[in-house]
Design a protein around this motif. Structure first.
Motif, PDB file in Angstrom:
ATOM      1  N   ASP A 215      40.240  33.489  -2.010  1.00 48.43           N
ATOM      2  CA  ASP A 215      40.561  34.303  -3.188  1.00 48.43           C
ATOM      3  C   ASP A 215      42.048  34.229  -3.499  1.00 48.43           C
ATOM      4  O   ASP A 215      42.885  34.343  -2.596  1.00 48.43           O
ATOM      5  CB  ASP A 215      40.169  35.759  -2.958  1.00 48.43           C
ATOM      6  N   GLY A 216      42.363  34.090  -4.782  1.00 43.17           N
ATOM      7  CA  GLY A 216      43.740  34.110  -5.238  1.00 43.17           C
ATOM      8  C   GLY A 216      43.971  35.304  -6.145  1.00 43.17           C
ATOM      9  O   GLY A 216      43.153  35.601  -7.025  1.00 43.17           O
ATOM     10  N   ASN A 217      45.080  36.001  -5.936  1.00 41.48           N
ATOM     11  CA  ASN A 217      45.399  37.218  -6.682  1.00 41.48           C
ATOM     12  C   ASN A 217      46.806  37.142  -7.252  1.00 41.48           C
ATOM     13  O   ASN A 217      47.688  36.502  -6.675  1.00 41.48           O
ATOM     14  CB  ASN A 217      45.311  38.438  -5.767  1.00 41.48           C
ATOM     15  N   VAL A 218      47.019  37.835  -8.367  1.00 34.45           N
ATOM     16  CA  VAL A 218      48.353  37.941  -8.939  1.00 34.45           C
ATOM     17  C   VAL A 218      48.689  39.428  -9.109  1.00 34.45           C
ATOM     18  O   VAL A 218      47.872  40.220  -9.576  1.00 34.45           O
ATOM     19  CB  VAL A 218      48.460  37.184 -10.280  1.00 34.45           C
ATOM     20  N   ASP A 219      49.873  39.783  -8.668  1.00 25.43           N
ATOM     21  CA  ASP A 219      50.393  41.147  -8.770  1.00 25.43           C
ATOM     22  C   ASP A 219      51.079  41.278 -10.130  1.00 25.43           C
ATOM     23  O   ASP A 219      52.077  40.611 -10.399  1.00 25.43           O
ATOM     24  CB  ASP A 219      51.376  41.393  -7.617  1.00 25.43           C
TER      25      ASP A 219
END
Length: 422
Positions: A215-219
């Motif tokens: 999983d890739g996430n952006v803040d």
């Protein structure tokens, strides 16, 4: 996370950011569970944070993740701001919500003010208001314990089962929403597919952050700085054993690497000290140091010597122990399958671990061994036509992990009937 978000969901979510300044942070990172193993992994070298699963509650009750504390420690050692999430399958049941919070909040290993997310993507009741009450209850408990509460799910599930506006009224900018453009490897978010909702602090934009899946996430708001001074993982606002172990590893000079340390082979490493090329599947994986000679170390599992300059220290002390008990006392109504599910293993493993002749013969008061060296043991038996890469893909672990934990000298030599622990 476990859920897979379809392309159509993302498109339906809207194409524009609503009331959200996405320029605020844009730091990227991952979320981790037991499938990533005992070492925190990065999807990209530039990752700044990771969110590790401590465990959760489901229809079988409370379960834990043996990998949690070690992931926190090794993530800090790699310069990641580490946070926590809890699988929160409570539906609308406040009693289950209380049981979950009572169990996990004292066991959090990330700093005070760090994120503690509730993963609410399964088990919702038909009562939207009651579901929302259970979520808000958990978030209040998280805040009262000194952490930053956020809600994780995906947009269609949330709109159907949760009054998220009520969540935002009490906890502004507290949503972590998943929506994927597709299932191609995606290293940066495509904002044309942003799940347009008020209050989204973090967006999980892909489940294929790298080949093999992650999983890739952006803040979007700087929320992953919470608990860390100026966003620096070496300067958390408070300390825990896992964080302290990670900081110690990060601050230990490579010249001081000793037997028992855990190290990661750098991606830039090219050759063993013998002059042979290092296989790509070795790089980025962690190994125990079993011998030291001058400026080189011998890695367990692969039994090869490498220069100290080609590794990164992940643990400078014995691994942080999980809160898991090594034994479980059987209660009325328990089954071996239910106990195994709680500890993230299989009933076959528990049967073998305890020498049970009949898996149906468990009784109240019986004391079962459920972990080995603090970790739940799982195993796979090699079948005709299997390859190590195929097995790793099926089990959701890396080839390097299988090589390491099973002490495989040659990854091309496995045999039918061989038992591989993972």
């Amino acid at each position: 996370m476990r859920s897979k978000i379809m392309l159509g969901f993302a498109v339906c979510a809207g194409l524009f950011l609503c009331g959200q300044n996405v320029q605020a942070s844009r730091a990227q990172g991952t979320d981790l569970s037991r499938y990533q193993g005992y070492t925190a992994v990065k999807g990209q070298a530039s990752d700044e944070f990771a969110i590790s699963q401590i465990g959760g509650i489901n229809s079988g009750g409370i379960y834990t993740q043996a990998t949690y504390q070690s992931q926190v420690a090794t993530g800090i050692a790699q310069g990641l701001r580490m946070h926590t999430y809890i699988w929160y399958q409570v539906g609308s049941d406040i009693f289950k919500a209380k049981q979950c919070m009572d169990y996990f909040l004292p066991r959090i290993q990330t700093p005070k003010n760090s994120i503690v997310a509730l993963d609410y993507e399964d088990g919702a009741s038909c009562d939207q208001s009651a579901n929302t009450d259970a979520i808000i209850y958990g978030m209040r408990r998280i805040k009262q314990s000194g952490y930053t509460p956020i809600y994780y799910s995906y947009k269609p599930y949330t709109l159907l089962h949760v009054d998220y506006k009520r969540i935002l009224a009490e906890f502004p900018n507290s949503l972590w929403i998943a929506a994927y453009k597709d299932y191609s490897v995606t290293t940066t978010p495509d904002y044309a597919y942003f799940p347009s909702m008020d209050g989204v602090a973090q967006w999980q934009f892909t489940s294929c952050y790298r080949a093999g899946g992650l999983d890739g996430n952006v803040d979007l708001t700087g929320i992953t700085d919470s608990g860390y001074k100026n966003g620096n993982p070496e300067k958390p606002e408070t300390h825990t054993p896992a964080v302290d172990a990670g900081i110690k590893a990060d601050n230990t000079p490579k010249r001081d690497i000793s037997v028992g340390y855990t190290v990661k082979v750098n991606y830039s490493a090219s050759r063993w000290t013998t002059g042979q090329y290092i296989p790509s599947f070795i790089k980025g994986n962690s190994y125990k140091v079993i011998q030291v000679s001058g400026n080189k170390v011998l890695l367990d599992g692969v039994m090869s010597w490498i220069n100290k300059s080609d590794v990164e220290i992940l643990q400078a002390t014995a691994p942080v122990q999980s809160n898991n008990s090594s034994y479980y006392t059987v209660r009325y109504g328990d089954t071996l399958g239910g106990i195994a599910y709680r500890y993230g293993t299989t009933w076959q493993n528990l049967q073998a671990l305890n020498g049970l002749s009949n898996p149906n013969w468990v009784y109240p008061g019986q004391r079962l061994k459920v972990t080995v060296n603090g970790y739940a043991q799982r195993a796979y038996t090699v079948r005709r036509g299997d390859t190590l890469s195929g097995i790793s893909a099926r089990l959701g672990v890396s080839v390097g992990h299988l090589v390491q934990v099973n002490r495989i000298g040659n990854p091309n030599r496995i045999y039918i009937g061989q038992r591989l622990v993972y």
